[in-house]
Design an enzyme around this catalytic site. Structure first.
Site, PDB file in Angstrom:
ATOM      1  N   GLU A  52      52.392  38.165  58.030  1.00 54.37           N
ATOM      2  CA  GLU A  52      52.218  36.791  57.549  1.00 54.37           C
ATOM      3  C   GLU A  52      53.228  35.822  58.154  1.00 54.37           C
ATOM      4  O   GLU A  52      52.885  34.682  58.486  1.00 54.37           O
ATOM      5  CB  GLU A  52      52.290  36.767  56.023  1.00 54.37           C
ATOM      6  N   HIS A  56      47.771  41.544  44.287  1.00 56.12           N
ATOM      7  CA  HIS A  56      46.518  40.951  44.716  1.00 56.12           C
ATOM      8  C   HIS A  56      46.027  39.873  43.746  1.00 56.12           C
ATOM      9  O   HIS A  56      44.941  39.335  43.929  1.00 56.12           O
ATOM     10  CB  HIS A  56      45.438  42.031  44.879  1.00 56.12           C
TER      11      HIS A  56
END
Length: 363
Positions: free
Chosen positions: A96, A165
Site C-alpha cells: 500500500e 477487513h
C-alpha cells in the site's frame, strides 16, 4: 514531452500509451455519453463513474491490488482493464505504501491516479505517505504543486469479514489538514462523486460503504450525474420536523429505516446525509437542527473522538439557543472491531438510533 528517462516521447503519446510520460496538458474531447437512467448497485455506479473519467481524460489511471484482470475483490473495476488496457488499469504489488508513493510521483508528473485500497484495514501501511506527503505537499510548495490523487477505500462493516477487513478509519484522515474525505451513501451520489473526486485538484479519500455495495437505485448516467452532489455539500435525505439525525456512508440507510419506523409512531425525523467529512458542510446541518431543535449523530466508527464529536460541537456552538436537548451520538464501541458473529451488536442498529431519538424527545 519527455519520459522519466529524459528521452522524447512519441508524438501524440498519451497516458494510455506510455505511463512513464508526462500527461497531456489538457484532456481530449469528452466522450459523448447517452442520457439514460438505469437501476444499478452502488458498486456498479462507481465502476461507471470511473469508466467515464477514463474515457474523457487520458491522464486518469487506476492502480491497485488485483484490480485489473480480477476486477478487484468487490469487482468494482470489473471490465475496465479489458477496455482501457494494462497501462491505464494497473495491477500493483501488495504494498500500500508503494501504491500511494507511486501515485504521488505520477500526480507530480501530471497524471490523475485513482488508487484502490483492497480493505479499510490495509490502509495503515500507507498512512505515512498519505498524511505526511500527500496531504502536505500543496501547502509546503505554497500552492505550486497539486496532487490530484483519489484513494478509494471500501470501509465499514456488515459483510461478516475477518479481522482487519472491517474498519472505520475515516476520522483519522478528516483530522489531517490537506485532504478531502468523502463518503457516498447512494448509487446516484457514488456515480457523481467519484467523477468529482477524480476531477478535483485536491487529494481525496473516497470511503465506499462496502456493506451497501449491492444496494440498488435509479441513477442518471449522464456525465457527472446529478447536479449539486459535489464534494463539499450535505443533503437532506428525508425531511422532518421533530429530530435531526445526521449520518454518512453506511449509516444513512440505517437512519432512513429509523425515520420510517418512527413515522409509524408519529415522530418526524429529518435525515441529513453528510456526504463529506472534510470539509464539513456545517450550514446544512445547522439549518436543520435550528428547525427541529434536536440532533442525533450516527456513524459506525467508535463514538469516542469520532466524527459525531465534531458535528455535536459545531451544532452546540451554532444552535445553542435552539437546542431543546443535548446532542446525542450513536456509534461503535471503544474496542477493536469484533469478530464477524458479533459485528451486528457492535454496529449502530435501528433500535439504538430510535433509543437515542426517544431520549432527546424526552428531555
Amino acid at each position: 514531452m519527455t519520459t522519466t528517462s529524459g528521452q522524447a516521447a512519441p508524438a501524440g503519446a498519451t497516458a494510455r500509451q506510455a505511463v512513464g510520460t508526462t500527461a497531456p496538458d489538457a484532456p481530449t474531447t469528452a466522450v459523448e455519453e447517452p442520457v439514460r437512467t438505469e437501476r444499478i448497485t452502488l458498486a456498479r455506479a462507481i465502476t461507471l463513474g470511473m469508466r467515464t473519467a477514463l474515457a474523457n481524460d487520458p491522464s486518469v489511471l487506476l492502480m491497485g491490488e488485483d484490480i485489473g484482470r480480477l476486477g478487484g475483490v468487490f469487482r468494482v473495476t470489473d471490465g475496465l482493464q479489458a477496455e482501457f488496457g494494462e497501462k491505464r488499469v494497473v495491477d500493483t504489488p501488495l504494498a500500500e505504501s508503494g501504491i500511494i508513493g507511486t501515485a504521488i510521483g505520477l500526480a507530480m508528473r501530471g497524471y490523475r491516479p485513482v488508487c484502490e485500497i483492497q480493505f479499510d484495514g490495509f490502509i495503515f501501511p500507507a498512512f505515512d505517505q498519505i498524511t505526511t506527503m500527500l496531504a502536505k505537499m500543496h501547502y509546503r510548495s505554497r500552492g505550486r504543486i497539486e496532487l490530484p490523487v483519489v484513494i478509494r477505500v471500501p470501509f465499514g462493516g456488515g459483510i461478516g469479514a475477518v479481522e482487519h477487513h472491517s474498519e472505520s478509519p475515516e476520522v483519522l484522515f478528516a483530522h489531517t489538514a490537506g485532504l478531502r474525505v468523502v463518503s457516498p451513501a447512494t448509487p446516484a451520489d457514488a456515480y457523481t462523486m467519484i467523477q468529482e473526486a477524480i476531477a478535483s485538484p485536491d487529494p481525496v479519500l473516497f470511503f465506499e460503504p462496502k456493506g451497501r455495495y449491492w444496494d440498488k437505485a435509479e441513477v442518471a448516467l449522464t456525465p457527472y450525474g446529478i447536479p449539486g452532489a459535489g464534494l463539499d455539500s450535505a443533503r437532506i435525505a428525508r425531511p422532518g420536523t421533530d429530530v435531526t439525525v445526521v449520518a454518512h456512508g453506511p449509516t444513512v440507510a440505517t437512519a432512513l429505516r429509523a425515520a420510517e419506523a418512527a413515522a409509524a409512531e408519529g415522530t418526524s425525523i429529518e435525515v441529513v446525509d453528510l456526504r463529506t467529512l472534510s470539509p464539513l458542510d456545517t450550514a446544512t446541518v445547522v439549518e436543520s437542527v435550528r428547525r427541529t431543535g434536536r440532533c442525533v449523530v450516527v456513524h459506525e466508527a467508535p463514538v469516542l473522538y469520532g466524527t459525531g464529536a465534531e458535528v455535536a460541537a459545531r451544532v452546540t456552538e451554532e444552535c445553542f439557543f435552539q437546542l431543546e436537548a443535548p446532542v446525542l451520538r450513536v456509534g461503535g464501541f471503544h474496542s477493536p472491531y469484533p469478530v464477524s458473529r458479533l459485528e451486528h451488536d457492535y454496529l449502530p442498529s435501528l433500535d439504538r438510533v430510535l433509543d437515542a431519538v426517544d431520549r432527546v424527545l424526552a428531555t
